[in-house]
Design a protein around this motif. Structure first.
Motif, short mmCIF file in Angstrom:
data_model
loop_
_atom_site.label_atom_id
_atom_site.label_comp_id
_atom_site.label_asym_id
_atom_site.label_seq_id
_atom_site.Cartn_x
_atom_site.Cartn_y
_atom_site.Cartn_z
N GLN A 1 36.12 90.78 -84.17
CA GLN A 1 36.29 89.85 -83.36
C GLN A 1 37.04 89.54 -82.13
O GLN A 1 38.41 90.73 -82.12
N PRO A 2 37.29 88.81 -81.12
CA PRO A 2 37.64 89.13 -79.75
C PRO A 2 39.03 89.10 -80.43
O PRO A 2 39.36 87.89 -81.06
N MET A 3 40.34 89.95 -79.73
CA MET A 3 41.58 89.69 -79.92
C MET A 3 42.66 90.03 -78.89
O MET A 3 41.74 90.94 -78.12
N LEU A 4 43.65 89.71 -78.46
CA LEU A 4 44.56 90.78 -77.27
C LEU A 4 45.52 91.34 -78.73
O LEU A 4 46.25 90.34 -79.30
N ALA B 1 41.53 86.22 -70.09
CA ALA B 1 42.73 85.31 -68.81
C ALA B 1 43.98 85.89 -69.02
O ALA B 1 44.86 85.69 -67.98
N GLY B 2 44.36 85.59 -70.04
CA GLY B 2 45.59 85.49 -70.80
C GLY B 2 46.26 86.90 -70.64
O GLY B 2 47.64 87.40 -70.26
N PHE B 3 45.18 87.82 -70.42
CA PHE B 3 45.44 89.41 -70.38
C PHE B 3 46.04 89.88 -68.72
O PHE B 3 47.38 90.61 -68.16
N GLU C 1 43.40 97.97 -71.19
CA GLU C 1 44.72 98.50 -71.61
C GLU C 1 45.70 98.03 -70.44
O GLU C 1 45.83 98.67 -69.67
N ILE C 2 47.13 97.36 -71.06
CA ILE C 2 48.48 98.67 -70.14
C ILE C 2 49.37 98.49 -70.82
O ILE C 2 49.56 98.31 -72.21
N VAL D 1 55.38 97.87 -74.30
CA VAL D 1 54.65 97.09 -74.68
C VAL D 1 53.24 98.09 -73.86
O VAL D 1 52.82 98.64 -73.36
N ASN D 2 52.20 97.32 -74.71
CA ASN D 2 51.08 98.63 -75.20
C ASN D 2 50.20 97.04 -75.38
O ASN D 2 50.42 96.27 -76.89
N ALA D 3 49.77 96.40 -74.67
CA ALA D 3 48.68 95.36 -74.66
C ALA D 3 47.19 95.97 -74.18
O ALA D 3 46.46 96.65 -73.65
N SER D 4 46.17 95.62 -75.62
CA SER D 4 45.05 96.52 -75.29
C SER D 4 43.77 95.06 -75.34
O SER D 4 44.23 94.22 -76.85
N LEU D 5 43.14 94.52 -74.99
CA LEU D 5 41.96 93.69 -74.82
C LEU D 5 40.36 94.06 -75.83
O LEU D 5 40.46 94.70 -75.26
N HIS D 6 40.71 93.71 -76.82
CA HIS D 6 39.49 93.46 -77.47
C HIS D 6 38.47 92.46 -77.64
O HIS D 6 39.00 91.11 -78.31
N ILE D 7 37.25 92.45 -76.86
CA ILE D 7 36.37 91.18 -76.47
C ILE D 7 35.16 91.64 -77.70
O ILE D 7 34.89 90.22 -78.22
N THR D 8 35.09 93.36 -77.73
CA THR D 8 33.98 93.04 -78.27
C THR D 8 33.40 94.59 -79.14
O THR D 8 34.03 95.21 -79.12
N GLY D 9 33.49 94.71 -79.99
CA GLY D 9 33.04 96.58 -80.90
C GLY D 9 31.81 96.99 -80.91
O GLY D 9 30.74 96.11 -79.97
N ALA D 10 32.10 97.79 -81.41
CA ALA D 10 30.68 99.18 -80.65
C ALA D 10 29.57 98.30 -81.34
O ALA D 10 28.51 98.24 -80.93
#
Length: 161
Positions: A137-140, A81-83, A111-112, A123-132
């Motif tokens: 850890q989920p993060m923005l 939602a924040g992304f 990503e944006i 700015v580059n933002a990348s949404l990481h919800i789950t690793g392979a």
């Protein structure tokens, strides 16, 4: 991300002369605005501020600011939602979105990338919800990067990291 500032005539502009501390303040301020645009109030944000790296064109006189940071310890749905809020708010706050979509990683992170219309920053933002492997850890992740600035005469950039 964009490294060069282009003037209104579409020409690459000469780098602006700016003291390193002023550029650091700008980068930190923009990062703070970006955090506000996400609307994420909980979780943790990585510590530290913007740092200096030298520009290849003239490493004795030109530098750029880099400010990588992340928001973590937030539920994945709140990160998503924040992304999306960031995606909506960037254009409303003087940023031109130049890329949006999935990255080329195994995770296909969303990503944006956006360029400031007022300052020589991207700015580059990348949404990481789950690793392979399912363990990340989920993060923005956010990376704020400037174009090259010219250091004032007498500045020793080797001491500005």
């Amino acid at each position: 991300m964009t490294n060069k500032h282009v003037n209104d005539a579409g020409k690459t502009a000469e780098p602006t002369t700016l003291a390193v501390e002023q550029a650091r303040t700008k980068a930190n301020h923009l990062s703070s605005q970006i955090l506000d645009m996400t609307g994420i109030k909980e979780g943790k944000v990585t510590e530290g501020g913007a740092g200096v790296s030298l520009c290849d064109e003239d490493p004795d006189h030109l530098y750029r600011m880099r400010h990588p940071w992340s928001i973590y310890e937030v539920a994945p749905d709140k990160l998503e939602a924040g992304f999306q809020r960031l995606r909506e708010n960037l254009p409303k706050n003087g940023w031109k979105v130049v890329a949006y979509g999935r990255d080329t990683s195994a995770n296909k992170n969303l990503e944006i990338t956006a360029d400031s219309e007022k300052e020589p920053f991207s700015v580059n933002a990348s949404l990481h919800i789950t690793g392979a492997s399912g363990t990340q850890q989920p993060m923005l992740q956010i990376r704020v990067v400037s174009g090259c600035f010219r250091a004032p005469k007498g500045t020793d950039l080797s001491k500005e990291f």
